[in-house]
Design an enzyme around this catalytic site. Structure first.
Site, PDB file in Angstrom:
ATOM      1  N   ASN A   1      -0.377   4.907   8.305  1.00 16.16           N
ATOM      2  CA  ASN A   1      -0.279   4.209   7.015  1.00 16.16           C
ATOM      3  C   ASN A   1      -0.111   5.197   5.854  1.00 16.16           C
ATOM      4  O   ASN A   1       0.668   4.964   4.935  1.00 16.16           O
ATOM      5  CB  ASN A   1      -1.524   3.345   6.782  1.00 16.16           C
ATOM      6  CG  ASN A   1      -1.305   1.911   7.268  1.00 16.16           C
ATOM      7  OD1 ASN A   1      -0.309   1.630   7.930  1.00 16.16           O
ATOM      8  ND2 ASN A   1      -2.225   1.027   6.942  1.00 16.16           N
TER       9      ASN A   1
ATOM     10  N   GLY B   1       1.694  -1.551  -2.985  1.00 16.63           N
ATOM     11  CA  GLY B   1       0.401  -2.183  -3.249  1.00 16.63           C
ATOM     12  C   GLY B   1      -0.071  -2.864  -1.978  1.00 16.63           C
ATOM     13  O   GLY B   1       0.260  -2.421  -0.880  1.00 16.63           O
TER      14      GLY B   1
ATOM     15  N   CYS C   1      -3.604  -2.836   2.148  1.00 21.09           N
ATOM     16  CA  CYS C   1      -3.700  -1.752   3.141  1.00 21.09           C
ATOM     17  C   CYS C   1      -3.442  -0.359   2.569  1.00 21.09           C
ATOM     18  O   CYS C   1      -4.340   0.482   2.582  1.00 21.09           O
ATOM     19  CB  CYS C   1      -2.734  -2.018   4.289  1.00 21.09           C
ATOM     20  SG  CYS C   1      -3.071  -3.582   5.104  1.00 21.09           S
TER      21      CYS C   1
END
Ligand code: UGA
Length: 429
Positions: free
Chosen positions: A208, A257, A260
């Site tokens: 991520n 945004g 996560c």
């Protein structure tokens, strides 16, 4: 296989439903009784393309059920997935209290060997803590295994991502649960990678953070493009054709945004700090993301000068397309900044208006995107919904005091917009 999923948020509900779809028997548990009732009656608490139909189909087939009772679900299942929230705390670290609570609940209900799988995004070493907790609170003293199995689904594409994953990551502390975990996932026909549990936990945060870094990288490039007259989309296309780089997640805009990336970045920076490493690189990713919003807002104020008493139409409220989720949405932040400057807003989103109402109490919500521009001094695109590409540009142009568009998601072609009589400002072009 007989599976339990604890937590029916985005990850839990979609995972449970897709597991049922490929033939497993799935019980979804949630401590919110009203949510369980809604799901039992065929409704779903979120908008996610294709999900409601799949839930209804699998409930009807008897493979998917919902309950508030963890003990009943644990008793009936071989593998128990934890998919509860891990929200951020004010200092950026992760609130682990939901995971800890669920670990205790599972421990209390276990009377035979179980595999307990963590699907929530958690700091590295959480698996060890969950195992310690279960051992401490399991009165029946039965054997168990703890596994890390991070989720990579994107909101808005969750069903598709889950049914056709790039990879399945299974992190284990011993070989015993591997064959059962492989049996859970074999029907998905995806590559399965088995790692130690710490690596699996790190893979999620590392992936991520890397995707967020990729977005900040192209946003930084967009600044150079604007300063030199280059076009960021052409740069992204040229970079992305290198297979080592890839074109995806190179869309410049008003920044990332959602529930996560911002949270996971802060958490990863904090985790690194606790381990003794200053993750400067990721702090820079955050800074670029914040700057991108500042720069876009400045573009609007530079052009419109004073915003007080100006009417601005905003297309998009969700944090991205195909979702009604407005958590940490750049579009909402943009609206709040414009309101603070004294503008009045007419806003539209295909799915997120209901959820945005409490965050934007003093704006006009417009049902049809083609009516948003009425009497406006400018139109702003804040979310990358595909629908907006079909905006009636002629009707919108005529309805405005002066046709100015600030496109924060680069949905339109600058040359074409100018030809149609718009003053058009986008990002990095
Ligand atoms: C993200 C990851 O993409 C998933 O793989 C992961 O499983 C998920 O977080 C999670 O941890 O649960 P999600 O937050 O649903 O998924 O949405 P993304 O599609 O990744 O978009 C995140 C934000 O980045 C959005 O605000 C989007 O507008 C922005 N974005 C995305 C860009 O600005 N440019 C891009 O090129 C791509």
């Amino acid at each position: 296989m007989k599976l339990t999923i604890i937590g029916t948020g985005y990850v839990g509900l979609v995972t449970g439903t897709c597991f049922a779809e490929i033939g497993h028997e799935v019980i979804c548990v949630d401590n919110d009784a009203s949510k369980v009732k809604l799901l039992q009656s065929g409704g779903i608490p979120i908008y996610e393309p294709g999900l409601q139909e799949l839930v209804q189909k699998n409930v009807a087939a008897g493979r998917l059920s919902f309950t508030s009772s963890t003990s009943e679900a644990v008793e009936k299942s071989d593998v128990i997935f934890i998919a509860v929230p891990t929200p951020p705390q004010p200092d950026g670290s992760v609130d682990m209290s939901f995971i800890e609570r669920v670990a205790r609940d599972i421990a209390g209900a276990m009377t035979s060997y179980k595999i307990v799988v963590d699907k929530s995004t958690v700091p590295v070493k959480t698996g060890d803590k969950v195992a310690e907790t279960i051992k401490r609170y399991c009165k029946a003293k039965v054997e168990f295994d703890v596994v890390s199995n991070p989720e990579f689904l994107r909101e808005g594409f969750a069903v598709e991502d889950l049914m056709h994953p790039d990879r399945i990551v299974i992190g284990v502390r011993s070989p015993r649960p591997v064959s059962a975990m492989q049996a859970v996932y074999t029907p998905f026909n995806a590559p399965i990678i088995v790692t130690d549990i710490n690596s699996a936990e790190l893979i999620k945060h590392a992936a991520n953070s890397f995707l967020a870094l990729k977005i900040s990288y192209i946003n930084a490039i967009s600044v150079l493009c604007e300063a030199t007259g280059a076009n960021v989309q052409e740069v992204a296309a040229g970079m992305g054709m290198d297979e080592r780089i890839g074109r995806r997640f190179l869309n410049a805009g008003i920044g990332f945004g959602g529930s996560c990336f911002p949270k996971d970045l802060s958490a990863f920076i904090k985790i690194a700090q606790q381990i003794g490493y200053d993750f400067h690189l990721l702090k820079e990713v955050q800074r670029i993301n914040a700057d991108q919003m500042d720069r876009f807002t400045k573009k609007i104020t530079d052009t419109l000068w004073v915003l007080k008493d100006k009417k601005i139409g905003v297309l998009g409220l969700a944090f991205k397309q195909n979702t009604d989720d407005v958590r940490s949405s750049p579009a909402i932040e943009l609206c709040q900044r414009l309101l603070k400057e004294g503008a009045t807003l007419r806003v539209h989103d295909p799915k997120a208006m209901e959820k945005a109402k409490s965050l934007l109490p003093n704006v006009t919500f417009v049902e049809d995107m083609n009516d948003v521009a009425e009497d406006c001094d400018a139109l702003v695109v804040a979310t990358e919904w595909d629908d907006f590409r079909k905006l009636d540009l002629e009707k919108s142009r005529k309805a405005m005091t002066h046709p100015i568009m600030f496109d924060g998601r680069n949905l339109f072609d600058p040359a074409e917009m100018e030809r149609l009589g718009w003053m058009y400002k986008s990002v990095g072009r």
